[in-house]
Design an enzyme around this catalytic site. Structure first.
Site, short mmCIF file in Angstrom:
data_model
loop_
_atom_site.label_atom_id
_atom_site.label_comp_id
_atom_site.label_asym_id
_atom_site.label_seq_id
_atom_site.Cartn_x
_atom_site.Cartn_y
_atom_site.Cartn_z
CG LEU A 1 -2.65 -1.58 9.87
CD1 LEU A 1 -1.19 -1.60 9.41
CD2 LEU A 1 -2.75 -1.19 11.33
N PRO A 2 -6.81 0.97 8.68
CG PRO A 2 -8.91 1.32 9.63
CD PRO A 2 -7.71 0.45 9.69
CG HIS A 3 -3.89 4.35 5.82
ND1 HIS A 3 -3.55 4.98 4.65
CD2 HIS A 3 -3.93 3.03 5.54
CE1 HIS A 3 -3.38 4.08 3.70
NE2 HIS A 3 -3.60 2.89 4.21
CB THR A 4 -7.70 9.18 6.01
OG1 THR A 4 -8.02 10.13 4.98
CG2 THR A 4 -8.15 9.72 7.36
CG LEU B 1 -1.40 6.47 10.57
CD1 LEU B 1 -0.80 6.82 11.94
CD2 LEU B 1 -0.35 5.87 9.65
#
Length: 158
Positions: free
Chosen positions: A67-70, A105
């Site tokens: 779940l990579p997110h920034t 996300l």
């Protein structure tokens, strides 16, 4: 928040071929901004944000899911992009297993609590082994989107 408010069919891809974590993050960055006329600078900034976050620690949850997110100043509401890879890749997950399901996300720059609530809900969603098996066995973008949004209980953000 409903998952269908985060994820669109246009940002969902089945059978994506990438050879590395970097290429997966590039692909997710492009998908996150594909339907926004923000330009290549926004896409590049999102890629850099995802990369910086990964340097802090892998967003690989284990069991083949990441779940990579920034955050981004270029959007006003949270959004997501989902890919199922044709071949799993190394993602430095805690369980050392390769990853083939990635949901990125992207949240507005100022969304602290909402960001954490959405991530927690997504992590919970992807702990469902049956769901992950269904996602892995999809044959099209439309089927991938239907499966993931079919699990939507209207409570994605908590």
């Amino acid at each position: 928040m409903q998952l269908t408010r985060l994820l669109s069919a246009e940002r969902t891809r089945c059978g994506v071929t990438v050879t590395s974590k970097k290429r997966a993050l590039e692909r997710l960055s492009e998908q996150l901004m594909a339907d926004i006329p923000a330009g290549s600078d926004a896409t590049r900034n999102i890629f850099e944000g995802l990369t910086v976050r990964e340097r802090l620690g892998s967003t690989g949850l284990g069991h083949g899911v990441a779940l990579p997110h920034t955050r981004s100043p270029d959007i006003e509401s949270p959004r997501a992009a989902l890919i199922r890879l044709s071949t799993p890749i190394s993602f430095d997950a805690a369980d050392r297993q390769p990853v083939d399901l990635l949901l990125a996300l992207l949240v507005p720059e100022h969304s602290n609590d909402e960001h954490l609530r959405i991530l927690a809900r997504l992590a919970e969603l992807f702990r469902d082994e049956r769901l992950c098996d269904q996602l892995r066995n999809c044959n099209s973008d439309a089927e991938l989107y239907a499966i993931i949004t079919g699990k939507d209980d209207g409570n994605t953000a908590g």
